[in-house]
Enzyme design. Structure first.
Site, PDB file in Angstrom:
ATOM      1  N   ASP A  84      45.522  18.315  55.045  1.00  0.00           N
ATOM      2  CA  ASP A  84      44.345  17.505  55.350  1.00  0.00           C
ATOM      3  C   ASP A  84      44.161  17.432  56.868  1.00  0.00           C
ATOM      4  O   ASP A  84      45.120  17.278  57.625  1.00  0.00           O
ATOM      5  CB  ASP A  84      44.508  16.095  54.760  1.00  0.00           C
ATOM      6  CG  ASP A  84      43.185  15.353  54.691  1.00  0.00           C
ATOM      7  OD1 ASP A  84      42.691  15.121  53.578  1.00  0.00           O
ATOM      8  OD2 ASP A  84      42.635  15.004  55.770  1.00  0.00           O
ATOM      9  N   ILE A  85      42.913  17.528  57.301  1.00  0.00           N
ATOM     10  CA  ILE A  85      42.599  17.529  58.734  1.00  0.00           C
ATOM     11  C   ILE A  85      42.816  16.149  59.368  1.00  0.00           C
ATOM     12  O   ILE A  85      42.998  16.040  60.579  1.00  0.00           O
ATOM     13  CB  ILE A  85      41.139  18.008  58.937  1.00  0.00           C
ATOM     14  CG1 ILE A  85      40.930  18.580  60.315  1.00  0.00           C
ATOM     15  CG2 ILE A  85      40.138  16.906  58.636  1.00  0.00           C
ATOM     16  CD1 ILE A  85      39.625  19.355  60.472  1.00  0.00           C
TER      17      ILE A  85
ATOM     18  N   ASN B  35      40.091  11.002  44.087  1.00  0.00           N
ATOM     19  CA  ASN B  35      38.995  10.070  44.365  1.00  0.00           C
ATOM     20  C   ASN B  35      37.764  10.560  43.610  1.00  0.00           C
ATOM     21  O   ASN B  35      37.433  11.752  43.673  1.00  0.00           O
ATOM     22  CB  ASN B  35      38.696  10.011  45.865  1.00  0.00           C
ATOM     23  CG  ASN B  35      39.832   9.376  46.657  1.00  0.00           C
ATOM     24  OD1 ASN B  35      40.536   8.503  46.147  1.00  0.00           O
ATOM     25  ND2 ASN B  35      40.018   9.816  47.880  1.00  0.00           N
TER      26      ASN B  35
ATOM     27  N   GLY C 116      35.986   6.382  46.639  1.00  0.00           N
ATOM     28  CA  GLY C 116      36.285   6.815  48.003  1.00  0.00           C
ATOM     29  C   GLY C 116      36.105   8.300  48.235  1.00  0.00           C
ATOM     30  O   GLY C 116      36.595   8.841  49.239  1.00  0.00           O
ATOM     31  N   GLN C 117      35.387   8.993  47.333  1.00  0.00           N
ATOM     32  CA  GLN C 117      35.200  10.439  47.503  1.00  0.00           C
ATOM     33  C   GLN C 117      34.167  10.726  48.588  1.00  0.00           C
ATOM     34  O   GLN C 117      33.075  10.146  48.582  1.00  0.00           O
ATOM     35  CB  GLN C 117      34.743  11.057  46.166  1.00  0.00           C
ATOM     36  CG  GLN C 117      34.642  12.571  46.227  1.00  0.00           C
ATOM     37  CD  GLN C 117      34.307  13.208  44.878  1.00  0.00           C
ATOM     38  OE1 GLN C 117      34.080  12.506  43.886  1.00  0.00           O
ATOM     39  NE2 GLN C 117      34.277  14.526  44.853  1.00  0.00           N
TER      40      GLN C 117
ATOM     41  N   HIS D 101      39.183  17.694  44.340  1.00  0.00           N
ATOM     42  CA  HIS D 101      40.438  18.004  45.019  1.00  0.00           C
ATOM     43  C   HIS D 101      41.432  16.896  44.725  1.00  0.00           C
ATOM     44  O   HIS D 101      41.056  15.732  44.567  1.00  0.00           O
ATOM     45  CB  HIS D 101      40.224  18.134  46.533  1.00  0.00           C
ATOM     46  CG  HIS D 101      39.489  16.971  47.129  1.00  0.00           C
ATOM     47  ND1 HIS D 101      38.117  16.834  47.026  1.00  0.00           N
ATOM     48  CD2 HIS D 101      39.926  15.886  47.794  1.00  0.00           C
ATOM     49  CE1 HIS D 101      37.739  15.717  47.624  1.00  0.00           C
ATOM     50  NE2 HIS D 101      38.825  15.112  48.092  1.00  0.00           N
ATOM     51  N   LEU D 102      42.695  17.273  44.687  1.00  0.00           N
ATOM     52  CA  LEU D 102      43.784  16.335  44.441  1.00  0.00           C
ATOM     53  C   LEU D 102      44.538  16.117  45.752  1.00  0.00           C
ATOM     54  O   LEU D 102      44.932  17.084  46.405  1.00  0.00           O
ATOM     55  CB  LEU D 102      44.722  16.912  43.368  1.00  0.00           C
ATOM     56  CG  LEU D 102      45.960  16.098  42.997  1.00  0.00           C
ATOM     57  CD1 LEU D 102      45.589  14.737  42.419  1.00  0.00           C
ATOM     58  CD2 LEU D 102      46.815  16.884  41.989  1.00  0.00           C
ATOM     59  N   HIS D 103      44.712  14.834  46.130  1.00  0.00           N
ATOM     60  CA  HIS D 103      45.479  14.506  47.336  1.00  0.00           C
ATOM     61  C   HIS D 103      46.963  14.395  46.964  1.00  0.00           C
ATOM     62  O   HIS D 103      47.313  13.697  46.012  1.00  0.00           O
ATOM     63  CB  HIS D 103      45.058  13.148  47.905  1.00  0.00           C
ATOM     64  CG  HIS D 103      43.668  13.084  48.440  1.00  0.00           C
ATOM     65  ND1 HIS D 103      43.384  13.066  49.791  1.00  0.00           N
ATOM     66  CD2 HIS D 103      42.469  12.995  47.816  1.00  0.00           C
ATOM     67  CE1 HIS D 103      42.075  12.967  49.964  1.00  0.00           C
ATOM     68  NE2 HIS D 103      41.492  12.919  48.789  1.00  0.00           N
TER      69      HIS D 103
HETATM   70  P1  AMP Z   1      37.890  12.545  49.647  1.00  0.00           P
HETATM   71  O1  AMP Z   1      37.587  11.272  50.395  1.00  0.00           O
HETATM   72  O2  AMP Z   1      38.758  12.320  48.447  1.00  0.00           O
HETATM   73  O3  AMP Z   1      36.634  13.322  49.326  1.00  0.00           O
HETATM   74  O4  AMP Z   1      38.778  13.418  50.611  1.00  0.00           O
HETATM   75  C1  AMP Z   1      38.255  14.368  51.494  1.00  0.00           C
HETATM   76  C2  AMP Z   1      39.373  14.758  52.419  1.00  0.00           C
HETATM   77  O5  AMP Z   1      39.035  15.981  53.033  1.00  0.00           O
HETATM   78  C3  AMP Z   1      39.636  13.745  53.556  1.00  0.00           C
HETATM   79  O6  AMP Z   1      40.984  13.302  53.477  1.00  0.00           O
HETATM   80  C4  AMP Z   1      39.351  14.552  54.814  1.00  0.00           C
HETATM   81  O7  AMP Z   1      40.212  14.226  55.875  1.00  0.00           O
HETATM   82  C5  AMP Z   1      39.574  15.975  54.326  1.00  0.00           C
HETATM   83  N1  AMP Z   1      38.875  17.022  55.066  1.00  0.00           N
HETATM   84  C6  AMP Z   1      37.566  17.058  55.424  1.00  0.00           C
HETATM   85  N2  AMP Z   1      37.279  18.198  56.084  1.00  0.00           N
HETATM   86  C7  AMP Z   1      38.429  18.914  56.129  1.00  0.00           C
HETATM   87  C8  AMP Z   1      38.790  20.193  56.673  1.00  0.00           C
HETATM   88  N3  AMP Z   1      37.909  20.971  57.322  1.00  0.00           N
HETATM   89  N4  AMP Z   1      40.081  20.609  56.527  1.00  0.00           N
HETATM   90  C9  AMP Z   1      40.972  19.832  55.903  1.00  0.00           C
HETATM   91  N5  AMP Z   1      40.705  18.631  55.361  1.00  0.00           N
HETATM   92  C10 AMP Z   1      39.449  18.170  55.474  1.00  0.00           C
END
Ligand code: AMP
Length: 114
Positions: A30-31, A87, A93-94, A100-102
């Site tokens: 994650d960024i 999410n 919180g999406q 995607h799975l965290h």
């Molecule tokens: P969500 O809130 O569940 O949709 O999570 C989206 C996630 O994507 C967040 O934790 C962001 O930090 C992550 N994210 C967004 N852009 C990027 C990217 N370019 N590379 C890696 N992670 C990202």
């Protein structure tokens, strides 16, 4: 495929720090990590939200969970434990509408979540 940052990562238009790749999904760091380990497991299939899945997706969802377990072991957070989070939509919180799975680990997680 929904037009999202993850769609662009999947096509190679945007670079990401990949930690796993197979025919069904990729996993990236994650960024904006919320824990010492914060990996996103992203199905290649362009599904916007978990609420858009149906019975035909059960194998894919199981595979993504299995990949998370393999990555947790590879990164050495399996013994102390970790958290997996999907999410779903705004109240969940999406932010990126490509499922995607965290995988979060490397610190103790609070409960209830924020
Ligand atoms: P969500 O809130 O569940 O949709 O999570 C989206 C996630 O994507 C967040 O934790 C962001 O930090 C992550 N994210 C967004 N852009 C990027 C990217 N370019 N590379 C890696 N992670 C990202």
């Amino acid at each position: 495929m929904p037009e999202t940052v993850f769609g662009k990562i999947l096509t190679g238009e945007i670079q990401a720090d990949k930690v796993w790749e197979d025919d069904q999904c990729i996993a990236i760091n994650d960024i904006s990590p919320q824990a010492p380990t914060h990996v996103l497991i992203i199905p290649r299939a362009g599904i916007a939200t978990l609420d858009d899945t149906s019975e035909e997706h059960t194998a894919l969802l199981g595979h993504v969970t299995w990949v998370a377990v393999q990555i947790a072991r590879k990164l050495g957070i399996d013994k102390q434990g970790y958290r997996l989070v999907w999410n779903c939509k705004e109240s969940g919180g999406q932010e990126v509408f490509h499922i995607h799975l965290h995988l979060l680990g490397g610190r103790r997680m609070d409960w209830p979540p924020g």
